[in-house]
Design a protein around this motif. Structure first.
Motif, mmCIF file in Angstrom:
data_model
loop_
_atom_site.group_PDB
_atom_site.id
_atom_site.type_symbol
_atom_site.label_atom_id
_atom_site.label_comp_id
_atom_site.label_asym_id
_atom_site.label_seq_id
_atom_site.Cartn_x
_atom_site.Cartn_y
_atom_site.Cartn_z
ATOM 1 N N LEU A 1 39.156 34.604 40.057
ATOM 2 C CA LEU A 1 39.058 34.131 41.430
ATOM 3 C C LEU A 1 37.614 33.710 41.660
ATOM 4 O O LEU A 1 36.698 34.541 41.609
ATOM 5 N N PHE B 1 40.817 34.936 49.738
ATOM 6 C CA PHE B 1 41.957 34.635 48.870
ATOM 7 C C PHE B 1 43.156 35.396 49.422
ATOM 8 O O PHE B 1 43.093 36.620 49.587
ATOM 9 N N LEU C 1 36.405 38.558 39.476
ATOM 10 C CA LEU C 1 35.794 37.907 40.630
ATOM 11 C C LEU C 1 34.506 37.217 40.202
ATOM 12 O O LEU C 1 33.647 37.849 39.586
ATOM 13 N N ALA D 1 32.743 35.956 44.872
ATOM 14 C CA ALA D 1 33.991 36.513 45.403
ATOM 15 C C ALA D 1 33.863 38.026 45.554
ATOM 16 O O ALA D 1 33.238 38.688 44.735
ATOM 17 N N VAL E 1 40.028 39.708 49.318
ATOM 18 C CA VAL E 1 41.217 39.329 48.541
ATOM 19 C C VAL E 1 42.388 40.171 49.051
ATOM 20 O O VAL E 1 42.293 41.399 49.107
ATOM 21 N N TRP F 1 46.682 40.827 48.857
ATOM 22 C CA TRP F 1 47.948 40.668 48.135
ATOM 23 C C TRP F 1 49.054 41.206 49.029
ATOM 24 O O TRP F 1 49.203 42.422 49.163
ATOM 25 N N GLY G 1 41.176 43.665 45.050
ATOM 26 C CA GLY G 1 41.743 43.214 46.308
ATOM 27 C C GLY G 1 42.522 44.296 47.019
ATOM 28 O O GLY G 1 42.683 45.415 46.527
#
Length: 115
Positions: free
Chosen positions: A21, A31, A49, A53, A58, A60, A76
């Motif tokens: 990412l 993200f 990352l 990042a 992040v 999910w 994340g």
């Protein structure tokens, strides 16, 4: 992958290797990953990352359950409808949150993401 929204109406499997990412120098890059059903990672899979990042940015969103495979390294915040399982040796930099069931750890490690 670059910052943005990624959707899949069914399951997502990170089967091997690395998922990188790249924030492209933007430390505020976000993200978002949405999957309709499950999220599964294979053994030794890594979320890497780069470019500034941060795991804190992040997300999910999982429609049912998430399973991180043995010795996988994941980054994340996992938001799962039912359950989250971290297999032996899995490492999560982020959060594991469920709506209706448990988070199970089997000799796994979770560290809070850096703001």
């Amino acid at each position: 992958l670059f910052p943005g929204l990624y959707t899949n109406s069914t399951s997502v499997m990170l089967s091997s290797g690395n998922l990188t990412l790249d924030a492209q120098g933007d430390e505020n890059a976000v993200f978002l990953f949405q999957m309709g059903s499950t999220l599964t990672t294979g053994s030794t899979t890594q979320v890497v990352l780069t470019g500034g990042a941060k795991a804190n940015n992040v997300y999910w969103q999982v429609g049912s359950s998430a399973t991180l495979g043995t010795t996988s390294m994941f980054a994340g915040n996992i938001l799962a409808e039912t359950s989250i399982t971290l297999s032996t040796g899995a490492v999560l930099e982020g959060r594991a949150l469920t709506n209706s069931a448990a988070v199970s750890l089997d000799s796994a490690t979770i560290t809070a993401p850096t703001p």
